[in-house]
Enzyme design. Structure first.
Site, PDB file in Angstrom:
ATOM      1  N   CYS A 109      34.850 -22.756 -35.017  1.00 52.31           N
ATOM      2  CA  CYS A 109      34.247 -24.098 -34.890  1.00 52.31           C
ATOM      3  C   CYS A 109      34.020 -24.827 -36.220  1.00 52.31           C
ATOM      4  CB  CYS A 109      32.975 -24.056 -34.068  1.00 52.31           C
ATOM      5  SG  CYS A 109      31.757 -22.889 -34.665  1.00 52.31           S
TER       6      CYS A 109
ATOM      7  N   LYS B  86      25.283 -15.197 -25.911  1.00 52.19           N
ATOM      8  CA  LYS B  86      25.006 -16.424 -26.640  1.00 52.19           C
ATOM      9  C   LYS B  86      24.830 -17.542 -25.625  1.00 52.19           C
ATOM     10  CE  LYS B  86      27.370 -19.173 -30.146  1.00 52.19           C
ATOM     11  NZ  LYS B  86      28.526 -19.086 -31.046  1.00 52.19           N
TER      12      LYS B  86
ATOM     13  N   TYR C 285      16.638 -16.913 -40.980  1.00 51.13           N
ATOM     14  CA  TYR C 285      16.642 -17.662 -42.234  1.00 51.13           C
ATOM     15  C   TYR C 285      15.337 -17.442 -43.005  1.00 51.13           C
ATOM     16  CZ  TYR C 285      20.421 -19.891 -39.651  1.00 51.13           C
ATOM     17  OH  TYR C 285      21.567 -20.107 -38.930  1.00 51.13           O
TER      18      TYR C 285
ATOM     19  N   SER D 210      18.627 -21.625 -35.954  1.00 45.85           N
ATOM     20  CA  SER D 210      18.226 -22.742 -36.806  1.00 45.85           C
ATOM     21  C   SER D 210      17.112 -23.610 -36.213  1.00 45.85           C
ATOM     22  CB  SER D 210      19.445 -23.610 -37.122  1.00 45.85           C
ATOM     23  OG  SER D 210      20.039 -24.079 -35.923  1.00 45.85           O
TER      24      SER D 210
ATOM     25  N   LYS E  81      21.154 -14.329 -28.520  1.00 41.98           N
ATOM     26  CA  LYS E  81      20.960 -15.539 -29.309  1.00 41.98           C
ATOM     27  C   LYS E  81      20.767 -16.733 -28.406  1.00 41.98           C
ATOM     28  CE  LYS E  81      23.844 -18.391 -32.137  1.00 41.98           C
ATOM     29  NZ  LYS E  81      25.188 -18.638 -32.534  1.00 41.98           N
TER      30      LYS E  81
ATOM     31  N   ARG F 118      29.612 -27.040 -25.689  1.00 45.27           N
ATOM     32  CA  ARG F 118      30.061 -25.653 -25.658  1.00 45.27           C
ATOM     33  C   ARG F 118      29.621 -24.951 -24.371  1.00 45.27           C
ATOM     34  NH1 ARG F 118      31.321 -25.815 -31.168  1.00 45.27           N
ATOM     35  NH2 ARG F 118      29.495 -25.780 -32.511  1.00 45.27           N
TER      36      ARG F 118
ATOM     37  N   CYS G 179      35.105 -23.859 -30.776  1.00 39.08           N
ATOM     38  CA  CYS G 179      35.264 -22.468 -31.201  1.00 39.08           C
ATOM     39  C   CYS G 179      36.635 -21.924 -30.819  1.00 39.08           C
ATOM     40  CB  CYS G 179      34.199 -21.594 -30.549  1.00 39.08           C
ATOM     41  SG  CYS G 179      32.531 -22.174 -30.860  1.00 39.08           S
TER      42      CYS G 179
HETATM   43  C1  PBG Z   1      29.098 -20.815 -33.837  1.00 36.58           C
HETATM   44  C2  PBG Z   1      27.723 -20.439 -34.207  1.00 36.58           C
HETATM   45  C3  PBG Z   1      26.610 -21.214 -33.963  1.00 36.58           C
HETATM   46  C4  PBG Z   1      25.516 -20.542 -34.515  1.00 36.58           C
HETATM   47  C5  PBG Z   1      25.990 -19.358 -35.068  1.00 36.58           C
HETATM   48  N1  PBG Z   1      27.365 -19.304 -34.857  1.00 36.58           N
HETATM   49  C6  PBG Z   1      26.484 -22.555 -33.384  1.00 36.58           C
HETATM   50  C7  PBG Z   1      26.963 -22.893 -32.070  1.00 36.58           C
HETATM   51  O1  PBG Z   1      27.355 -22.095 -31.243  1.00 36.58           O
HETATM   52  O2  PBG Z   1      26.945 -24.105 -31.859  1.00 36.58           O
HETATM   53  C8  PBG Z   1      24.123 -21.045 -34.479  1.00 36.58           C
HETATM   54  C9  PBG Z   1      23.147 -20.395 -35.354  1.00 36.58           C
HETATM   55  C10 PBG Z   1      21.900 -21.161 -35.571  1.00 36.58           C
HETATM   56  O3  PBG Z   1      21.578 -22.131 -34.857  1.00 36.58           O
HETATM   57  O4  PBG Z   1      21.178 -20.776 -36.508  1.00 36.58           O
HETATM   58  N2  PBG Z   1      30.064 -19.937 -33.932  1.00 36.58           N
END
Ligand code: PBG
Length: 285
Positions: A96, A157, A267, A236, A210, A179, A104
């Site tokens: 991505c 995820k 983080y 994040s 996640k 996504r 992705c």
């Molecule tokens: C994408 C990926 C994402 C994150 C880690 N790997 C974003 C997504 O799927 O949009 C997000 C991590 C975060 O928000 O800290 N391969």
């Protein structure tokens, strides 16, 4: 706690780069030279694990820079392993951030993921972390690379609003669409547990859930059900929400551990390392 933390970094090409990320205060996109300086501080604090995300010089339709021998992540891994041979280096394996449309997937995604994983492993990565939620991603990498590299699988995820700040950091916001087509529906937990079961069978060394905080039930169930090594990604949006509040940060990370996570990608890793060091220093006075 310190030994269970994994610190993510965003790597950019060039020299002397330290780019602010508006949506993630305190986090920077770093070029490899500055990343090495940063890692000297991190390892000093006793943090042993990092997870790298790359921002390519140029994006294209197929995300081809993701598997370039001298791509931004590949170069960074070689430099890191030279200076910090004992640091455990994990790399995100996805398209991505490298594709013009920010998705992705592109072309034969499984093949591309294997190529990315191979190029990271050849550069010296200890773990590759396939994160495209592509069915068969773990098996394909395991079959192609055998035991040359370990696999941290993004098995569960969820399609989450908590990834917002990351998409600015990695410049990976989808140009159109969402996504949701390939990430999990947060109304359902059965699918997440199924995906975890499958990726354990396919040869993952660690399975990841996640985001973390809104999914403690999934972490708990997965740990109870599989008794396997579980990582949770404190993403994040969670970072942005907790930033600046030490009490809330420590409480949240403890909750993630309590639910059953063996490892936490956060983080806040460096900051927690700093707090732990300060605490020891005070005790020694
Ligand atoms: C994408 C990926 C994402 C994150 C880690 N790997 C974003 C997504 O799927 O949009 C997000 C991590 C975060 O928000 O800290 N391969």
């Amino acid at each position: 706690m310190i030994k269970d933390l994994i610190m993510p970094y965003f790597v950019v090409a060039g020299n002397k780069q330290r780019q602010k990320i508006d949506s993630m205060p305190g986090i920077y996109r770093l070029s490899a030279d500055n990343l090495l300086l940063e890692l000297a501080e991190l390892t000093e604090l006793g943090i042993d694990n990092i997870l790298l995300f790359g921002l390519p010089k140029r994006k294209d339709e197929n995300g081809s820079e993701a598997y370039a021998k001298d791509g931004v992540v590949q170069n960074a891994v070689r430099a890191i392993k030279k200076s910090f041979p004992k640091l455990i280096v994990m790399t995100d394996v996805c398209l991505c951030a490298y594709t013009t449309d920010g998705h992705c997937r592109a072309g034969n995604t499984l093949e591309a993921l294997v190529k990315i994983a191979r190029s990271h492993a050849e550069a010296g990565a200890d773990y590759v972390a396939p994160s495209a939620m592509m069915k068969g991603q773990v098996r394909a990498i395991r079959e192609a690379l055998g035991n040359k590299v370990k696999i941290l699988a993004y098995s569960a995820k969820f399609a989450s609003g908590f990834y917002g700040p990351f998409r600015e950091a990695a410049k990976s916001a989808p140009a159109f669409g969402e996504r949701r087509a390939y990430q999990l529906d947060y109304q359902r937990s059965d699918e997440a547990l199924e995906r975890i079961a499958v990726e354990i069978k396919e040869g993952a060394d660690i399975v990841m859930i996640k985001p973390a905080l809104a999914y403690l039930d999934i972490i708990f169930q997965a740990k109870q059900k599989f008794n396997f090594t579980i990582a949770a990604y404190n993403v994040s949006g969670e970072y942005a929400m907790l930033y600046g509040n030490k009490g809330m940060i420590l409480e949240s990370l403890s909750a993630i551990k309590r639910a059953g996570a063996d490892l936490i990608i956060t983080y806040f890793s460096k900051e927690v390392g700093q707090w732990t060091k300060d605490l020891h220093r005070q005790k020694n006075i």
